[in-house]
Design an enzyme around this catalytic site. Structure first.
Site, PDB file in Angstrom:
ATOM      1  N   ILE A  20       0.849  -1.203   0.000  1.00  0.00           N
ATOM      2  CA  ILE A  20       0.000   0.000   0.000  1.00  0.00           C
ATOM      3  C   ILE A  20       0.883   1.251   0.000  1.00  0.00           C
ATOM      4  O   ILE A  20       0.566   2.256  -0.648  1.00  0.00           O
ATOM      5  CB  ILE A  20      -0.930  -0.034   1.232  1.00  0.00           C
ATOM      6  CG1 ILE A  20      -1.950  -1.183   1.097  1.00  0.00           C
ATOM      7  CG2 ILE A  20      -1.650   1.303   1.415  1.00  0.00           C
ATOM      8  CD1 ILE A  20      -2.776  -1.446   2.360  1.00  0.00           C
ATOM      9  N   ASP A  71      13.845   2.574  11.178  1.00  0.00           N
ATOM     10  CA  ASP A  71      12.922   1.741  11.955  1.00  0.00           C
ATOM     11  C   ASP A  71      11.962   2.684  12.674  1.00  0.00           C
ATOM     12  O   ASP A  71      12.389   3.464  13.533  1.00  0.00           O
ATOM     13  CB  ASP A  71      13.745   0.913  12.956  1.00  0.00           C
ATOM     14  CG  ASP A  71      12.880   0.024  13.829  1.00  0.00           C
ATOM     15  OD1 ASP A  71      11.646   0.208  13.854  1.00  0.00           O
ATOM     16  OD2 ASP A  71      13.450  -0.855  14.512  1.00  0.00           O
ATOM     17  N   ASN A  98       2.304   4.501   7.366  1.00  0.00           N
ATOM     18  CA  ASN A  98       1.817   3.279   6.711  1.00  0.00           C
ATOM     19  C   ASN A  98       2.519   2.008   7.197  1.00  0.00           C
ATOM     20  O   ASN A  98       1.960   0.915   7.080  1.00  0.00           O
ATOM     21  CB  ASN A  98       2.005   3.445   5.195  1.00  0.00           C
ATOM     22  CG  ASN A  98       1.768   2.161   4.448  1.00  0.00           C
ATOM     23  OD1 ASN A  98       0.621   1.740   4.269  1.00  0.00           O
ATOM     24  ND2 ASN A  98       2.841   1.486   4.026  1.00  0.00           N
ATOM     25  N   TYR A 167      -2.859  -7.513  16.546  1.00  0.00           N
ATOM     26  CA  TYR A 167      -3.054  -6.583  15.418  1.00  0.00           C
ATOM     27  C   TYR A 167      -4.253  -5.664  15.686  1.00  0.00           C
ATOM     28  O   TYR A 167      -4.159  -4.443  15.540  1.00  0.00           O
ATOM     29  CB  TYR A 167      -3.267  -7.407  14.146  1.00  0.00           C
ATOM     30  CG  TYR A 167      -3.362  -6.586  12.884  1.00  0.00           C
ATOM     31  CD1 TYR A 167      -2.237  -5.954  12.359  1.00  0.00           C
ATOM     32  CD2 TYR A 167      -4.559  -6.449  12.187  1.00  0.00           C
ATOM     33  CE1 TYR A 167      -2.314  -5.211  11.191  1.00  0.00           C
ATOM     34  CE2 TYR A 167      -4.644  -5.715  11.012  1.00  0.00           C
ATOM     35  CZ  TYR A 167      -3.514  -5.094  10.518  1.00  0.00           C
ATOM     36  OH  TYR A 167      -3.586  -4.357   9.364  1.00  0.00           O
ATOM     37  N   LYS A 171      -4.450  -1.568  16.058  1.00  0.00           N
ATOM     38  CA  LYS A 171      -5.198  -0.746  15.095  1.00  0.00           C
ATOM     39  C   LYS A 171      -6.359   0.004  15.772  1.00  0.00           C
ATOM     40  O   LYS A 171      -6.710   1.108  15.342  1.00  0.00           O
ATOM     41  CB  LYS A 171      -5.700  -1.622  13.942  1.00  0.00           C
ATOM     42  CG  LYS A 171      -4.581  -2.233  13.090  1.00  0.00           C
ATOM     43  CD  LYS A 171      -3.729  -1.169  12.388  1.00  0.00           C
ATOM     44  CE  LYS A 171      -2.704  -1.757  11.442  1.00  0.00           C
ATOM     45  NZ  LYS A 171      -1.868  -0.747  10.772  1.00  0.00           N
ATOM     46  N   THR A 202      -2.007  -7.434  -1.061  1.00  0.00           N
ATOM     47  CA  THR A 202      -0.578  -7.104  -0.931  1.00  0.00           C
ATOM     48  C   THR A 202       0.181  -8.348  -0.469  1.00  0.00           C
ATOM     49  O   THR A 202      -0.424  -9.392  -0.196  1.00  0.00           O
ATOM     50  CB  THR A 202      -0.345  -5.986   0.114  1.00  0.00           C
ATOM     51  OG1 THR A 202      -0.612  -6.513   1.417  1.00  0.00           O
ATOM     52  CG2 THR A 202      -1.219  -4.765  -0.130  1.00  0.00           C
TER      53      THR A 202
HETATM   54  P1  NAD Z   1       3.123  -4.862   4.011  1.00  0.00           P
HETATM   55  O1  NAD Z   1       3.407  -5.814   5.138  1.00  0.00           O
HETATM   56  O2  NAD Z   1       3.186  -5.339   2.594  1.00  0.00           O
HETATM   57  O3  NAD Z   1       4.031  -3.556   4.152  1.00  0.00           O
HETATM   58  C1  NAD Z   1       4.409  -3.011   5.390  1.00  0.00           C
HETATM   59  C2  NAD Z   1       5.726  -2.306   5.219  1.00  0.00           C
HETATM   60  O4  NAD Z   1       6.141  -1.832   6.506  1.00  0.00           O
HETATM   61  C3  NAD Z   1       6.828  -3.233   4.686  1.00  0.00           C
HETATM   62  O5  NAD Z   1       7.475  -2.623   3.594  1.00  0.00           O
HETATM   63  C4  NAD Z   1       7.749  -3.397   5.878  1.00  0.00           C
HETATM   64  O6  NAD Z   1       9.118  -3.571   5.541  1.00  0.00           O
HETATM   65  C5  NAD Z   1       7.525  -2.067   6.618  1.00  0.00           C
HETATM   66  N1  NAD Z   1       7.943  -2.159   8.017  1.00  0.00           N
HETATM   67  C6  NAD Z   1       7.767  -3.198   8.865  1.00  0.00           C
HETATM   68  N2  NAD Z   1       8.328  -2.912  10.063  1.00  0.00           N
HETATM   69  C7  NAD Z   1       8.861  -1.669   9.953  1.00  0.00           C
HETATM   70  C8  NAD Z   1       9.593  -0.833  10.852  1.00  0.00           C
HETATM   71  N3  NAD Z   1       9.875  -1.218  12.104  1.00  0.00           N
HETATM   72  N4  NAD Z   1       9.994   0.394  10.407  1.00  0.00           N
HETATM   73  C9  NAD Z   1       9.708   0.782   9.141  1.00  0.00           C
HETATM   74  N5  NAD Z   1       9.035   0.038   8.254  1.00  0.00           N
HETATM   75  C10 NAD Z   1       8.620  -1.181   8.663  1.00  0.00           C
HETATM   76  O7  NAD Z   1       1.722  -4.269   4.348  1.00  0.00           O
HETATM   77  P2  NAD Z   1       0.578  -3.641   3.431  1.00  0.00           P
HETATM   78  O8  NAD Z   1      -0.430  -4.708   3.195  1.00  0.00           O
HETATM   79  O9  NAD Z   1       1.135  -2.855   2.314  1.00  0.00           O
HETATM   80  O10 NAD Z   1      -0.048  -2.691   4.546  1.00  0.00           O
HETATM   81  C11 NAD Z   1       0.377  -1.372   4.790  1.00  0.00           C
HETATM   82  C12 NAD Z   1      -0.383  -0.845   5.993  1.00  0.00           C
HETATM   83  O11 NAD Z   1      -1.791  -1.029   5.780  1.00  0.00           O
HETATM   84  C13 NAD Z   1      -0.056  -1.600   7.294  1.00  0.00           C
HETATM   85  O12 NAD Z   1      -0.054  -0.684   8.367  1.00  0.00           O
HETATM   86  C14 NAD Z   1      -1.202  -2.586   7.425  1.00  0.00           C
HETATM   87  O13 NAD Z   1      -1.446  -2.956   8.763  1.00  0.00           O
HETATM   88  C15 NAD Z   1      -2.360  -1.773   6.854  1.00  0.00           C
HETATM   89  N6  NAD Z   1      -3.464  -2.611   6.358  1.00  0.00           N
HETATM   90  C16 NAD Z   1      -3.261  -3.560   5.395  1.00  0.00           C
HETATM   91  C17 NAD Z   1      -4.337  -4.349   4.980  1.00  0.00           C
HETATM   92  C18 NAD Z   1      -4.186  -5.431   3.946  1.00  0.00           C
HETATM   93  O14 NAD Z   1      -5.113  -6.240   3.796  1.00  0.00           O
HETATM   94  N7  NAD Z   1      -3.102  -5.502   3.206  1.00  0.00           N
HETATM   95  C19 NAD Z   1      -5.610  -4.136   5.538  1.00  0.00           C
HETATM   96  C20 NAD Z   1      -5.765  -3.150   6.505  1.00  0.00           C
HETATM   97  C21 NAD Z   1      -4.688  -2.396   6.906  1.00  0.00           C
END
Ligand code: NAD
Length: 274
Positions: A20, A71, A98, A167, A171, A202
């Site tokens: 995302i 981080d 994000n 989780y 959230k 994703t």
């Molecule tokens: P993803 O897991 O593909 O991406 C998350 C990113 O965060 C990764 O690039 C990872 O390297 C980075 N990350 C992890 N730990 C980190 C840290 N300590 N410091 C910096 N970066 C860090 O997730 P996504 O599906 O692209 O989701 C993005 C956001 O949207 C997240 O917060 C997730 O909880 C939220 N979300 C996703 C979904 C879904 O279905 N995909 C649904 C609701 C909410």
């Protein structure tokens, strides 16, 4: 569609190929913003160049960009991250929190949930959102030019479900944090809102499938089942794509949403409405 020319944005957790964060960063650039992107590491994987590839995509749109490893759970690294963006671009107008802890090890019943796994989820999702928001808000207040903070919650921030306790707790907390911060920053013309995506296609969905699949079912087969089930149960008839979230983020990043703050908006195709 939204005029973000002259604005500077930072999107955390933006290095994933199908994430995302990448979609939001590109969309903000399309709307005219210069966009810094950060992630834990600038990792190239087979066929994908990580953060550097996202920077290249943004620059291809004739916008300025910068990839920064940080981080979000480390106070010193977050302070440095925000300082680097301001040093390079002169300011920060839009922060998108994000970054999210990997889905997988935390998707177990509470009775089996390790403290370290619980802590990692809270550290990245909640503490990371707090630290980045605090550093950005201090700058935005001092600069006195308004701003936007967009936090990534989830429909799991609105309704709990089995095996999602860590989780969901993180959230839900992001929504409370968003509401509190929005009141503090409203007098400074800084809007703080949360997006609450439903299931979005994703890399994270593969992690979820691997953790949740019944014995004897492959991750890939269970992933397909999850996506098909969530899609057919959705009024729109499909699960979300990263661009669905990016469009909502572009709106919240723009002046068109100037009177909206403290909200937590489902991006879920009507599968969740509160
Ligand atoms: P993803 O897991 O593909 O991406 C998350 C990113 O965060 C990764 O690039 C990872 O390297 C980075 N990350 C992890 N730990 C980190 C840290 N300590 N410091 C910096 N970066 C860090 O997730 P996504 O599906 O692209 O989701 C993005 C956001 O949207 C997240 O917060 C997730 O909880 C939220 N979300 C996703 C979904 C879904 O279905 N995909 C649904 C609701 C909410």
């Amino acid at each position: 569609m939204y005029d973000l020319r002259g604005k500077v944005a930072l999107v955390t957790g933006a290095g994933g190929e199908k994430g995302i964060g990448r979609a939001i960063a590109n969309r903000l650039a399309t709307e005219g913003a210069d966009v810094a992107v950060s992630d834990l590491e600038d990792v190239s994987r087979e066929g994908w160049g990580g953060l550097s590839a996202v920077v290249a995509e943004i620059e291809k749109q004739d916008r300025k960009s910068l990839g920064i490893e940080a981080d979000v759970g480390e106070e010193g690294e977050v302070e440095q991250l925000i300082r680097t963006v301001i040093d390079r671009f002169g300011k920060l107008d839009i922060l998108v929190n994000n970054a999210g802890a990997p889905a997988g090890p935390d998707r177990v019943p509470v009775v089996d949930l390790g403290v370290d796994v619980w802590d990692t989820v809270q550290r990245v999702n909640l503490r990371g959102t707090f630290l980045c928001s605090r550093a950005a808000a201090r700058h935005m207040i001092e600069r006195d030019g308004g701003g936007k903070i967009i936090n990534m919650s989830s429909v799991s921030g609105k309704k709990g479900s089995p095996r999602f306790a860590a989780y969901c707790a993180s959230k839900f907390a992001i929504i409370g944090f968003t509401q509190s911060l929005s009141g503090e920053l409203a007098p400074h013309d800084i809007q703080v809102n949360a997006l609450c995506p439903g299931l979005i296609e994703t890399e994270r969905v593969t992690g979820m499938a691997s953790a949740l699949k019944p014995e004897g079912v492959s991750t890939e087969a269970y992933r397909e089942q999850m996506v098909a089930r969530a899609g057919s149960g959705n009024p729109v008839g499909r699960i979300g794509q990263p661009d669905d979230v990016a469009r909502a983020a572009a709106y919240l990043a723009s002046n068109e949403s100037a009177f909206l703050t403290g909200l937590s908006i489902p991006v879920a195709g009507g599968s969740w409405m509160l």
